[in-house]
Design an enzyme around this catalytic site. Structure first.
Site, short mmCIF file in Angstrom:
data_model
loop_
_atom_site.label_atom_id
_atom_site.label_comp_id
_atom_site.label_asym_id
_atom_site.label_seq_id
_atom_site.Cartn_x
_atom_site.Cartn_y
_atom_site.Cartn_z
N ARG A 177 0.82 -1.23 0.00
CA ARG A 177 0.00 0.00 0.00
C ARG A 177 0.85 1.27 0.00
NH1 ARG A 177 -3.01 -3.80 -0.49
NH2 ARG A 177 -5.11 -3.94 0.36
N CYS A 226 -10.66 -0.40 3.39
CA CYS A 226 -10.06 -0.48 4.72
C CYS A 226 -9.54 0.90 5.15
CB CYS A 226 -8.92 -1.50 4.72
SG CYS A 226 -9.53 -3.19 4.72
N GLU A 296 -4.82 3.89 6.04
CA GLU A 296 -4.72 3.45 4.65
C GLU A 296 -5.49 4.45 3.79
OE1 GLU A 296 -5.34 1.50 1.18
OE2 GLU A 296 -6.62 0.25 2.42
N1 EPU Z 1 -11.18 -10.52 10.58
C1 EPU Z 1 -11.93 -10.54 11.71
N2 EPU Z 1 -12.90 -9.59 11.89
C2 EPU Z 1 -13.12 -8.60 10.98
C3 EPU Z 1 -12.33 -8.56 9.82
C4 EPU Z 1 -11.35 -9.52 9.64
O1 EPU Z 1 -11.75 -11.42 12.56
O2 EPU Z 1 -14.01 -7.78 11.23
C5 EPU Z 1 -10.16 -11.56 10.37
C6 EPU Z 1 -10.57 -12.46 9.21
O3 EPU Z 1 -11.43 -13.49 9.63
C7 EPU Z 1 -9.24 -12.97 8.72
C8 EPU Z 1 -8.28 -11.81 9.02
O4 EPU Z 1 -8.94 -10.99 9.98
O5 EPU Z 1 -8.83 -14.08 9.47
C9 EPU Z 1 -7.95 -10.99 7.76
O6 EPU Z 1 -9.17 -10.48 7.19
P1 EPU Z 1 -9.38 -10.29 5.62
O7 EPU Z 1 -9.10 -11.58 4.91
O8 EPU Z 1 -10.70 -9.65 5.42
O9 EPU Z 1 -8.21 -9.36 5.19
P2 EPU Z 1 -7.76 -7.95 5.74
O10 EPU Z 1 -6.33 -8.08 6.10
O11 EPU Z 1 -8.69 -7.40 6.74
C10 EPU Z 1 -6.87 -7.15 3.41
C11 EPU Z 1 -6.87 -5.85 2.68
C12 EPU Z 1 -8.17 -5.68 1.90
C13 EPU Z 1 -8.32 -6.84 0.93
C14 EPU Z 1 -8.34 -8.14 1.74
C15 EPU Z 1 -8.40 -9.37 0.87
C16 EPU Z 1 -5.63 -4.23 3.98
C17 EPU Z 1 -5.68 -3.10 4.95
N3 EPU Z 1 -6.79 -4.78 3.64
O12 EPU Z 1 -7.90 -7.08 4.39
O13 EPU Z 1 -8.02 -4.47 1.15
O14 EPU Z 1 -9.52 -6.71 0.20
O15 EPU Z 1 -7.11 -8.23 2.52
O16 EPU Z 1 -7.15 -9.61 0.28
O17 EPU Z 1 -4.55 -4.60 3.52
C18 EPU Z 1 -8.36 -2.11 1.11
O18 EPU Z 1 -7.18 -2.02 0.82
O19 EPU Z 1 -9.10 -1.11 1.24
C19 EPU Z 1 -8.93 -3.45 1.32
C20 EPU Z 1 -10.19 -3.63 1.66
#
Ligand code: EPU
Length: 302
Positions: A177, A226, A296
């Site tokens: 990012r 995010c 972000e």
């Molecule tokens: N989780 C929770 N509760 C929540 C959200 C997430 O427990 O409310 C847990 C999920 O169950 C999972 C872990 O946290 O075990 C990671 O969650 P997720 O797979 O949704 O990925 P993330 O790290 O929260 C990142 C990117 C997203 C992208 C997704 C999918 C960032 C800040 N976010 O989210 O990107 O869509 O992976 O690859 O890097 C964005 O950049 O705006 C964005 C949405």
């Protein structure tokens, strides 16, 4: 900020730049938040040079707007004007494995257009709103991929040198990012080198990413994706969720019930509401985990 001087407006028109007075940026951002200013719509990349010269001469502050999907804009009358690229037609040209894409092209449509021509690699970005230029500047990524991996050349306005330049992919630094572009550089076009894959295979990948996104993110609600970057080795969404903060609100700004790192505008949230919610959540996470979450979302606050 308003451009009212008639001579200035005549010069803007001579450059072929369209002047949209008094627009509300809440209509140009996926969060539906933002105050009022004038917008200059640039139809030819080269007219940026003349346009910025005019603005500099008059000491008029400005900002570059992409698709507005990762952006939180302040309330009220804004102290700068906004420049945006108009989308040309066509906005993608294919040449073998290379896709030459205008920065104003819609990201999702670019991914599907390339897919129809058997070019893949960007399946993870389906469902990420915004323009290709915005995705490039932030090195957007999802599901294990990031756009930077495919960048071979970028055409941009380099604010420091005050000229349009072409950079090779290896002259640009892409990390999570983040990119080595300066904050006031403006993306104009990019050449991506994409792997050949069958349309069927790409569509299958796109379906899987769409399903994952639908299951975990508040699609259809006003958000900027995010809010915080993930700290190394951790998930901001999980940390916020573990603290029981889903549903926490300031006015109509609310931590999503579906994904705790998405903050939604559930009605008429102001930038003030959203910024106060962001600060509150950041503090609580820091107190509980000793980790200061970094934004972000890009904030343009007066
Ligand atoms: N989780 C929770 N509760 C929540 C959200 C997430 O427990 O409310 C847990 C999920 O169950 C999972 C872990 O946290 O075990 C990671 O969650 P997720 O797979 O949704 O990925 P993330 O790290 O929260 C990142 C990117 C997203 C992208 C997704 C999918 C960032 C800040 N976010 O989210 O990107 O869509 O992976 O690859 O890097 C964005 O950049 O705006 C964005 C949405």
């Amino acid at each position: 900020m308003r451009l009212e001087d008639c001579k200035l407006l005549a010069s803007v028109a001579e450059l072929g730049v369209e002047h949209l007075p008094g627009i509300s940026l809440s209509e140009y951002t996926s969060l539906g938040i933002g105050g009022t200013t004038d917008l200059l719509l640039i139809r030819e990349h080269e007219s940026i040079l003349g346009m910025l010269q005019l603005l500099d001469n008059e000491k008029i502050p400005h900002k570059f707007l992409g698709g507005g999907s990762n952006l939180l804009v302040g309330d009220g009358e804004l102290p700068w004007i906004v420049l945006q690229l108009a989308r040309p037609e066509p906005d993608v040209l294919l040449e073998g494995n290379f896709a030459h894409v205008d920065a104003a092209a819609d990201l999702g449509r670019t991914v599907t257009y390339c897919a129809k021509h058997d070019l893949g690699g960007m399946e993870g970005l389906i469902g990420v709103p915004g323009t290709v230029g915005g995705a490039l500047r932030m090195n957007a990524g999802a599901y294990g991929m990031q756009i930077g991996s495919y960048v071979r050349e970028v055409k941009l306005y380099r604010a420091a040198a005050r000229r349009i330049e072409i950079l090779e992919g290896d002259q640009i630094f892409f990390e999570y990012r983040h990119t080595s572009f300066a904050p006031d550089d403006m993306m104009l076009a990019v050449t991506l080198e994409l792997p050949s894959k069958s349309y069927q295979e790409i569509i299958q990948g796109i379906r899987i990413c769409n399903e994952k996104r639908r299951a975990s993110q508040p699609l259809g609600q006003k958000s900027a994706g995010c809010i915080f970057k993930n700290p190394p080795g951790a998930s901001a969404g999980r940390m916020i969720d573990e603290l029981g903060l889903k549903g926490l609100s300031v006015g109509d700004a609310r931590v999503s019930d579906r994904h705790a790192n998405f903050f939604v505008n559930a009605g008429k949230a102001s930038a003030r509401d959203m910024l106060s919610l962001i600060a509150d959540v950041r503090d609580r996470v820091e107190r509980a985990y000793g980790v200061k979450l970094e934004n972000e979302v890009v904030v343009w606050n007066a």
